[in-house]
Design a protein around this motif. Structure first.
Motif, PDB file in Angstrom:
ATOM      1  N   PRO A   1       6.653   2.844   0.430  1.00 50.30           N
ATOM      2  CA  PRO A   1       6.906   1.452   0.817  1.00 50.30           C
ATOM      3  C   PRO A   1       6.486   1.104   2.249  1.00 50.30           C
ATOM      4  N   ALA A   2       6.471   2.072   3.143  1.00 53.24           N
ATOM      5  CA  ALA A   2       6.126   1.788   4.542  1.00 53.24           C
ATOM      6  C   ALA A   2       4.673   2.103   4.874  1.00 53.24           C
ATOM      7  N   LYS A   3       3.941   2.697   3.961  1.00 55.80           N
ATOM      8  CA  LYS A   3       2.616   3.229   4.288  1.00 55.80           C
ATOM      9  C   LYS A   3       1.605   2.131   4.598  1.00 55.80           C
ATOM     10  N   ASP A   4       1.504   1.117   3.759  1.00 60.22           N
ATOM     11  CA  ASP A   4       0.468   0.096   3.942  1.00 60.22           C
ATOM     12  C   ASP A   4       0.637  -0.661   5.255  1.00 60.22           C
ATOM     13  N   ALA A   5       1.873  -1.049   5.573  1.00 58.66           N
ATOM     14  CA  ALA A   5       2.115  -1.784   6.815  1.00 58.66           C
ATOM     15  C   ALA A   5       1.804  -0.919   8.033  1.00 58.66           C
TER      16      ALA A   5
END
Length: 332
Positions: free
Chosen positions: A318-322
């Motif tokens: 969930p935090a990877k793209d941002a």
């Protein structure tokens, strides 16, 4: 059995400590965490409700902190803004959490006579030359170089002053770079591991010559528990596992462990003010308190970390793209 308040206990190092305490003691833990981007309730999943309670709140909220401190036997203070790149982008949260938050906590433990252990970093000492045989010791002068490390240095000095001026029962530990489960994908090692897992080439700052002294989070946790139980009040202990590696070596070892060619990475713009080398001398901790790391072999600890991220994509995805979008803006 003790009742512990762990500030920042949903963050990387704090959550590892909570898991370690549950696995190795009968202590009860209350976690206080603001749940900023670096705090994640998923890092506490699976822990028993009768041993671990969670309170969402800010360590700088003096009223909240006072109430919590009054109901426990000891406080372990992990809560901190801790990412150098973020501190260069916006220093203000670092001052609020690391300085004001520590002040609020010190006033609460002073009022209630509660034991405190304060978690700090080796970055307060600045950096060493790459060819310098020396290591940081408890007597090394502070020489921080970023908003992050300077606010951590300030928080350490506050703790020392409250011990001397008010008799607060506190200890301090300064630890080298941690790695292991539950570390946010913005950080160096999990960023490279998760890049490889997504089929993306890892990123290396500059030439990758910067050296860090790596320690597995489980070993940090065991050291903190040892200091909490046996450390001398007013003392500072340095925590390290003799894990000095330059960033280039770490990236190449990650690629090796994950079955990729050792040169399958990209060089990116170096970080502003990037410290050259950290190195910890943990002789005092080992000789006085009898502590030893479990993961004395960095490659073994790194292999276990790779396995954890491979098996827990639901935690980090969930935090990877941002995170990658943020680094892309920086050219990193």
């Amino acid at each position: 059995m003790m009742r512990l308040l762990v500030t920042g206990g949903a963050g990387f190092i704090g959550s590892n400590f909570v898991h370690y305490v549950v696995d190795h003691t009968d202590h009860h833990v209350t976690v206080l965490d603001k749940l900023t981007y670096a705090g994640n309730l998923a890092s506490l999943e699976g822990l028993p409700d009768d041993r671990v309670a969670f309170v969402r709140g800010d360590v700088a909220d003096a009223t909240l902190v006072d109430g919590l401190v009054g109901s426990v036997d000891a406080v372990v203070h992990y809560a901190a803004e801790s990412h150098n790149d973020n501190s260069l982008h916006d220093p203000s949260p670092f001052l609020q959490t690391n300085i004001v938050g520590t002040f609020a906590l010190l006033e609460a433990v002073r009022k209630h006579g509660t034991r405190l252990h304060h978690i700090s970093t080796d970055e307060v000492y600045g950096d060493l030359e790459l060819d310098d045989p020396a290591r940081f010791t408890e007597d090394t002068p502070y020489n921080p170089s970023s908003p992050y490390s300077s606010t951590k240095a300030g928080s350490d000095l506050l703790v020392r002053a409250w011990v001397r001026s008010f008799g607060v029962a506190a200890t301090i530990s300064n630890c080298s770079n941690n790695y292991g489960p539950y570390q946010h994908v913005e950080k160096f090692i999990p960023r490279q591991i998760t890049n490889v897992l997504r089929g993306v080439r890892p990123k290396l700052y500059g030439e990758g010559r910067n050296v860090r002294d790596w320690i597995h989070a489980d070993d940090h946790s065991s050291a903190v528990l040892t200091i909490l139980e046996k450390g001398r009040i007013g003392e500072t202990y340095l925590i390290g596992a003799d894990g000095e590696k330059d960033n280039k070596t770490v990236v190449e070892l990650i690629l090796h462990l994950m079955g990729r060619p050792a040169d399958d990475y990209d060089h990116v713009t170096d970080r502003a003010g990037h410290d050259l080398r950290y190195a910890i001398d943990s002789t005092k901790l080992r000789d006085e308190l009898g502590w030893l790391p479990r993961y004395g072999d960095f490659e073994r600890g790194l292999a276990a970390t790779v396995d954890w991220y491979r098996e827990h994509e639901d935690w980090w995805a969930p935090a990877k793209d941002a995170t990658e979008a943020f680094y892309a803006e920086l050219g990193q």
